[in-house]
Design a protein around this motif. Structure first.
Motif, PDB file in Angstrom:
ATOM      1  N   TYR A 282       0.829  -1.198   0.000  1.00  0.00           N
ATOM      2  CA  TYR A 282       0.000   0.000   0.000  1.00  0.00           C
ATOM      3  C   TYR A 282       0.869   1.255   0.000  1.00  0.00           C
ATOM      4  O   TYR A 282       1.817   1.369   0.777  1.00  0.00           O
ATOM      5  CB  TYR A 282      -0.916   0.014   1.230  1.00  0.00           C
ATOM      6  CG  TYR A 282      -1.944  -1.087   1.214  1.00  0.00           C
ATOM      7  CD1 TYR A 282      -3.218  -0.873   0.699  1.00  0.00           C
ATOM      8  CD2 TYR A 282      -1.623  -2.364   1.687  1.00  0.00           C
ATOM      9  CE1 TYR A 282      -4.161  -1.892   0.671  1.00  0.00           C
ATOM     10  CE2 TYR A 282      -2.560  -3.389   1.667  1.00  0.00           C
ATOM     11  CZ  TYR A 282      -3.819  -3.147   1.155  1.00  0.00           C
ATOM     12  OH  TYR A 282      -4.740  -4.162   1.125  1.00  0.00           O
ATOM     13  N   GLY A 283       0.551   2.190  -0.884  1.00  0.00           N
ATOM     14  CA  GLY A 283       1.253   3.460  -0.933  1.00  0.00           C
ATOM     15  C   GLY A 283       2.154   3.591  -2.147  1.00  0.00           C
ATOM     16  O   GLY A 283       2.873   2.657  -2.516  1.00  0.00           O
ATOM     17  N   GLU A 284       2.135   4.781  -2.751  1.00  0.00           N
ATOM     18  CA  GLU A 284       2.922   5.012  -3.963  1.00  0.00           C
ATOM     19  C   GLU A 284       4.425   4.945  -3.701  1.00  0.00           C
ATOM     20  O   GLU A 284       5.211   4.683  -4.613  1.00  0.00           O
ATOM     21  CB  GLU A 284       2.551   6.378  -4.552  1.00  0.00           C
ATOM     22  CG  GLU A 284       3.134   6.623  -5.937  1.00  0.00           C
ATOM     23  CD  GLU A 284       2.590   7.876  -6.596  1.00  0.00           C
ATOM     24  OE1 GLU A 284       3.252   8.395  -7.516  1.00  0.00           O
ATOM     25  OE2 GLU A 284       1.503   8.340  -6.179  1.00  0.00           O
ATOM     26  N   HIS A 285       4.858   5.157  -2.443  1.00  0.00           N
ATOM     27  CA  HIS A 285       6.282   5.113  -2.141  1.00  0.00           C
ATOM     28  C   HIS A 285       6.882   3.735  -2.403  1.00  0.00           C
ATOM     29  O   HIS A 285       8.093   3.610  -2.574  1.00  0.00           O
ATOM     30  CB  HIS A 285       6.528   5.522  -0.688  1.00  0.00           C
ATOM     31  CG  HIS A 285       5.877   4.644   0.335  1.00  0.00           C
ATOM     32  ND1 HIS A 285       4.522   4.610   0.531  1.00  0.00           N
ATOM     33  CD2 HIS A 285       6.400   3.757   1.219  1.00  0.00           C
ATOM     34  CE1 HIS A 285       4.226   3.758   1.496  1.00  0.00           C
ATOM     35  NE2 HIS A 285       5.354   3.214   1.925  1.00  0.00           N
ATOM     36  N   HIS A 286       6.041   2.711  -2.447  1.00  0.00           N
ATOM     37  CA  HIS A 286       6.558   1.362  -2.707  1.00  0.00           C
ATOM     38  C   HIS A 286       6.955   1.167  -4.168  1.00  0.00           C
ATOM     39  O   HIS A 286       7.598   0.160  -4.493  1.00  0.00           O
ATOM     40  CB  HIS A 286       5.536   0.314  -2.299  1.00  0.00           C
ATOM     41  CG  HIS A 286       5.526   0.039  -0.825  1.00  0.00           C
ATOM     42  ND1 HIS A 286       6.626  -0.452  -0.157  1.00  0.00           N
ATOM     43  CD2 HIS A 286       4.551   0.201   0.105  1.00  0.00           C
ATOM     44  CE1 HIS A 286       6.337  -0.593   1.127  1.00  0.00           C
ATOM     45  NE2 HIS A 286       5.101  -0.196   1.310  1.00  0.00           N
ATOM     46  N   VAL A 287       6.599   2.100  -5.040  1.00  0.00           N
ATOM     47  CA  VAL A 287       7.044   1.994  -6.428  1.00  0.00           C
ATOM     48  C   VAL A 287       8.569   2.059  -6.493  1.00  0.00           C
ATOM     49  O   VAL A 287       9.221   1.264  -7.177  1.00  0.00           O
ATOM     50  CB  VAL A 287       6.414   3.100  -7.300  1.00  0.00           C
ATOM     51  CG1 VAL A 287       7.013   3.088  -8.710  1.00  0.00           C
ATOM     52  CG2 VAL A 287       4.903   2.920  -7.371  1.00  0.00           C
ATOM     53  N   SER A 288       9.155   3.002  -5.775  1.00  0.00           N
ATOM     54  CA  SER A 288      10.615   3.116  -5.767  1.00  0.00           C
ATOM     55  C   SER A 288      11.252   1.862  -5.181  1.00  0.00           C
ATOM     56  O   SER A 288      12.257   1.346  -5.695  1.00  0.00           O
ATOM     57  CB  SER A 288      11.047   4.345  -4.963  1.00  0.00           C
ATOM     58  OG  SER A 288      12.451   4.480  -4.957  1.00  0.00           O
ATOM     59  N   ASN A 289      10.668   1.332  -4.093  1.00  0.00           N
ATOM     60  CA  ASN A 289      11.195   0.101  -3.504  1.00  0.00           C
ATOM     61  C   ASN A 289      11.122  -1.056  -4.499  1.00  0.00           C
ATOM     62  O   ASN A 289      12.059  -1.858  -4.605  1.00  0.00           O
ATOM     63  CB  ASN A 289      10.398  -0.257  -2.250  1.00  0.00           C
ATOM     64  CG  ASN A 289      10.499   0.790  -1.160  1.00  0.00           C
ATOM     65  OD1 ASN A 289      11.403   1.620  -1.174  1.00  0.00           O
ATOM     66  ND2 ASN A 289       9.576   0.760  -0.219  1.00  0.00           N
ATOM     67  N   ALA A 290      10.000  -1.133  -5.207  1.00  0.00           N
ATOM     68  CA  ALA A 290       9.827  -2.212  -6.191  1.00  0.00           C
ATOM     69  C   ALA A 290      10.813  -2.081  -7.340  1.00  0.00           C
ATOM     70  O   ALA A 290      11.344  -3.080  -7.839  1.00  0.00           O
ATOM     71  CB  ALA A 290       8.392  -2.205  -6.715  1.00  0.00           C
ATOM     72  N   LEU A 291      11.068  -0.852  -7.765  1.00  0.00           N
ATOM     73  CA  LEU A 291      12.042  -0.639  -8.849  1.00  0.00           C
ATOM     74  C   LEU A 291      13.446  -1.030  -8.404  1.00  0.00           C
ATOM     75  O   LEU A 291      14.227  -1.579  -9.193  1.00  0.00           O
ATOM     76  CB  LEU A 291      12.017   0.818  -9.294  1.00  0.00           C
ATOM     77  CG  LEU A 291      10.764   1.258 -10.048  1.00  0.00           C
ATOM     78  CD1 LEU A 291      10.818   2.759 -10.332  1.00  0.00           C
ATOM     79  CD2 LEU A 291      10.598   0.478 -11.348  1.00  0.00           C
ATOM     80  N   ALA A 292      13.771  -0.745  -7.146  1.00  0.00           N
ATOM     81  CA  ALA A 292      15.073  -1.151  -6.624  1.00  0.00           C
ATOM     82  C   ALA A 292      15.202  -2.672  -6.651  1.00  0.00           C
ATOM     83  O   ALA A 292      16.230  -3.221  -7.066  1.00  0.00           O
ATOM     84  CB  ALA A 292      15.248  -0.636  -5.196  1.00  0.00           C
ATOM     85  N   ALA A 293      14.152  -3.365  -6.210  1.00  0.00           N
ATOM     86  CA  ALA A 293      14.164  -4.826  -6.248  1.00  0.00           C
ATOM     87  C   ALA A 293      14.258  -5.335  -7.679  1.00  0.00           C
ATOM     88  O   ALA A 293      14.972  -6.309  -7.970  1.00  0.00           O
ATOM     89  CB  ALA A 293      12.909  -5.368  -5.565  1.00  0.00           C
ATOM     90  N   ALA A 294      13.538  -4.679  -8.580  1.00  0.00           N
ATOM     91  CA  ALA A 294      13.567  -5.087  -9.986  1.00  0.00           C
ATOM     92  C   ALA A 294      14.957  -4.913 -10.590  1.00  0.00           C
ATOM     93  O   ALA A 294      15.419  -5.747 -11.387  1.00  0.00           O
ATOM     94  CB  ALA A 294      12.541  -4.280 -10.783  1.00  0.00           C
ATOM     95  N   ALA A 295      15.631  -3.830 -10.201  1.00  0.00           N
ATOM     96  CA  ALA A 295      16.983  -3.592 -10.736  1.00  0.00           C
ATOM     97  C   ALA A 295      17.938  -4.678 -10.275  1.00  0.00           C
ATOM     98  O   ALA A 295      18.768  -5.174 -11.059  1.00  0.00           O
ATOM     99  CB  ALA A 295      17.475  -2.213 -10.288  1.00  0.00           C
ATOM    100  N   VAL A 296      17.846  -5.076  -9.003  1.00  0.00           N
ATOM    101  CA  VAL A 296      18.698  -6.163  -8.505  1.00  0.00           C
ATOM    102  C   VAL A 296      18.377  -7.462  -9.236  1.00  0.00           C
ATOM    103  O   VAL A 296      19.278  -8.206  -9.657  1.00  0.00           O
ATOM    104  CB  VAL A 296      18.511  -6.332  -6.987  1.00  0.00           C
ATOM    105  CG1 VAL A 296      19.201  -7.606  -6.501  1.00  0.00           C
ATOM    106  CG2 VAL A 296      19.054  -5.122  -6.244  1.00  0.00           C
TER     107      VAL A 296
END
Length: 476
Positions: A282-296
């Motif tokens: 929940y929350g738009e701030h998790h987009v950045s977290n998800a992108l970080a995970a995706a990059a790894v």
């Protein structure tokens, strides 16, 4: 943990064997520092704390199944005696990483470390066996304890690294040298200890400085949307991979939006293609977290479609971090009480507003139950005032500020921004907040509970959920 004999452990740690009849006996279980968590074959690490001395529990640990104790003095049961238990654990962790040969992925940042670590772990599990930091055990004790959970099958080792000063991350990275280093952001968490964001950036950047060269496979994964993080590319000899919403990011998101429930959706772009993602968080701030995970995940070889599927299935692993529970009476409780800093407060408030959007038309209200943010130093008054003002600007229905001086600053900020009457209230402690909420909540309301860990506001969320579970009728 990979099986090691007590003689091998003594050799690795520079320790001496005491009261050990068979040096070839092996540690086959986990390494623990709480005697209640001992299992058959464990190694019990005895720490002498301010209030409790682990050496006093050595006999209990061995009786519960520990093979031996790692201690600084003889304890009357099988023990490896070392000068420093913390240093011994670090040496043991380094040796295990070398033997296992796992890909070490380390991450740091001012906010979102644990949530991002949980996402990375869940995504990489789709790729190969993965071990990761439980909760936020990200210091000189927690990191080795996590590392020592690796086995011969482990291919990815995901380690969260925290810092409370210059040199901390350099030390942690030296224990278990990472091949991939991720820096999420540079914010104001612990700014009172560091003295400024530039000092925080200096500390966080120690991670990319510790990476191997690009020729040796080193990769620095950096947030393209944070200028202080992006600038760290000049501090590493590793290859740089950028993530974010910036157009030049290697892994980026477009068409970001929220579902009516406040869950982020976006199109994921990686060098291998693009795919749609809908998070369970929940929350738009998790987009950045998800992108970080995706990059790894991209770095280790996963395709865009594989990453998107894994991200869309991932949930929350660590407690009290945007835990969303809907009670039988229609009240939604969001327990985000594990910790707080100005950045995470703002993100959580925006998530609250998004979640409450679907119920406001039916008379539902949004409640922000907020406590103090610790370790902000001279910025504390201004930051609490700013959060109080943001509550009003976001049109949150009710602010309940919990605690003493810092809570009064939260309420004062809301008051000065135009919060009048019953829109904001200051209460003395968690129980007072619970009493107020029990009398006021009604179906459709969404309640966010958030503060620094020291405030203990998880008790508010627990009480609200326990009352509902017992069939308590609340609201009016």
């Amino acid at each position: 943990m990979i099986a090691l004999s007590l003689a091998e452990i003594a050799d690795i740690t520079g320790g001496q064997l005491h009261d050990i009849p068979d040096p070839s006996a092996r540690v086959t279980g986990t390494v623990v520092y709480d005697s209640r968590e001992v299992e058959q074959g464990s190694l019990f690490a005895a720490f002498a704390g301010e209030h409790v001395d682990g050496h006093d529990f050595a006999e209990r640990a061995v009786a519960a199944g520990a093979t031996a104790v790692l201690a600084t003095r003889p304890v009357g049961v099988p023990a490896i005696v070392v000068p420093d238990v913390v240093a011994a654990l670090g040496a043991l962790a380094g040796a295990v990483v070398t033997r296992v040969g796992a890909d070490v992925i380390a991450l740091t940042g001012s906010a979102g470390k644990t949530s991002t670590k949980d996402l990375i772990a869940q995504v990489l599990q789709h790729h190969a066996p993965t071990v990761w930091t439980p909760g936020n055990l990200n210091n000189e004790i927690g990191l080795p304890i996590t590392t020592l959970r690796a086995t011969g099958e482990t291919r990815h080792l995901v380690l969260e690294m925290g810092a409370r000063g210059i040199g901390h991350i350099r030390y942690l990275a030296g224990l278990t040298p990472p091949r991939i280093g991720l820096v999420l952001n540079v914010g104001t968490a612990h700014i009172g200890e560091f003295g400024g964001r530039e000092a925080i950036a200096q500390a966080k950047g120690e991670l990319v400085e510790a990476l191997p060269t690009e020729a040796e496979g080193g990769v620095a994964v950096l947030n393209a949307d944070d200028l202080l993080v992006r600038a760290m590319s000049a501090r590493t000899k590793a290859r740089t991979v950028l993530f974010g919403e910036a157009e030049d990011a290697d892994v980026r998101a477009t068409e970001v939006r929220l579902t009516p429930q406040g869950q982020p959706c976006f199109t994921l772009h990686t060098p291998t293609g693009c795919s749609e993602v809908t998070l369970r968080l929940y929350g738009e701030h998790h987009v950045s977290n998800a992108l970080a995970a995706a990059a790894v995940a991209h770095v280790v070889g996963m395709s865009a479609q594989e990453i998107a599927v894994a991200l869309s299935q991932a949930g929350t692993l660590s407690k009290w971090r945007m835990e969303v529970t809907e009670r039988a009476d229609g009240v939604t409780v969001v327990n985000d009480a594990y910790n707080a800093n100005p950045e995470s407060m703002r993100a959580a408030l925006r998530a609250l507003v998004a979640m409450g959007g679907a119920t406001r038309a039916q008379g539902g209200r949004t409640w922000a139950v907020l406590g103090p943010m610790a370790e902000l130093g001279d910025d504390s008054l201004a930051e609490h005032d700013a959060v109080g003002r943001l509550v009003v600007r976001l049109n949150v229905s009710k602010l309940v500020a919990v605690g003493g001086r810092e809570a009064s600053w939260l309420q004062l900020g809301a008051y000065n921004e135009g919060s009048w009457g019953e829109e904001s209230v200051l209460v003395s402690d968690a129980q007072a907040a619970v009493d107020l909420l029990r009398s006021e909540l009604r179906p459709g309301d969404v309640v966010l509970v958030k503060a620094s860990r020291s405030a203990g506001l998880e008790r508010v969320a627990a009480a609200l959920l326990a009352g509902a579970a017992e069939g308590e009728v609340t609201g009016r």
